[in-house]
Write a protein that holds these residues in place. Sequence first.
Motif, PDB file in Angstrom:
ATOM      1  N   THR A  32       0.844  -1.076   0.222  1.00 48.81           N
ATOM      2  CA  THR A  32      -0.225   0.108  -0.086  1.00 48.81           C
ATOM      3  C   THR A  32       0.812   1.127   0.085  1.00 48.81           C
ATOM      4  N   PRO A  33       1.159   1.773  -1.286  1.00 49.47           N
ATOM      5  CA  PRO A  33       1.888   2.994  -1.196  1.00 49.47           C
ATOM      6  C   PRO A  33       1.223   4.154  -0.694  1.00 49.47           C
ATOM      7  N   GLY A  34       1.958   5.105   0.290  1.00 53.34           N
ATOM      8  CA  GLY A  34       1.271   6.120   0.900  1.00 53.34           C
ATOM      9  C   GLY A  34       1.198   6.032   2.253  1.00 53.34           C
ATOM     10  N   LYS A  35       1.754   4.784   2.970  1.00 51.08           N
ATOM     11  CA  LYS A  35       1.682   4.567   4.366  1.00 51.08           C
ATOM     12  C   LYS A  35       2.620   5.478   4.976  1.00 51.08           C
ATOM     13  N   VAL A  36       2.253   5.770   6.186  1.00 53.24           N
ATOM     14  CA  VAL A  36       3.316   6.708   7.173  1.00 53.24           C
ATOM     15  C   VAL A  36       3.887   5.985   8.033  1.00 53.24           C
ATOM     16  N   GLU A  37       5.339   6.005   8.030  1.00 52.45           N
ATOM     17  CA  GLU A  37       6.154   5.462   9.164  1.00 52.45           C
ATOM     18  C   GLU A  37       6.924   6.592   9.892  1.00 52.45           C
ATOM     19  N   THR A  38       7.048   6.088  11.189  1.00 51.22           N
ATOM     20  CA  THR A  38       8.027   7.040  11.749  1.00 51.22           C
ATOM     21  C   THR A  38       9.343   7.095  11.340  1.00 51.22           C
TER      22      THR A  38
END
Length: 129
Positions: free
Chosen positions: A52-58
């Motif tokens: 899933t492109p566009g996920k957010v990670e720290t």
Amino acid sequence: MSEFSDALSLSSSGLKAQAERLRHVSENIANSDTPGYRRKTVAFETVMHGDTPGKVETGRVRLDQSELAKIYDPSHPLADDSGSYEGSNVQLVIEIADAREAQRSYEANLKMFDQARQMSSSLNDLLRR
């Protein structure tokens, strides 16, 4: 149905990232009176690969390099010859504002997650008819 799972995946990544941010904010608040403590900040990065492109990670946790507060207290065990020691660079007003922002972002991601779940459930109900 993959669009619904993508929406759930995106919102859950936002939930995880904001939870991590809140953890660092709470560490900063807890250590605001610790001598020599530097404020921790965390940046978010968008993941453009994977399922899933566009996920957010720290991203990496960084220490705020702003100047540490000088506190005058000759009786403190860490005081130097001039009677002062270095405090922390945590400002509670900024930490509270960051906590509020993270809380609101967390709530927005939670609403998005719930909406996608409800839409998926409603679609399943329609398809069963």
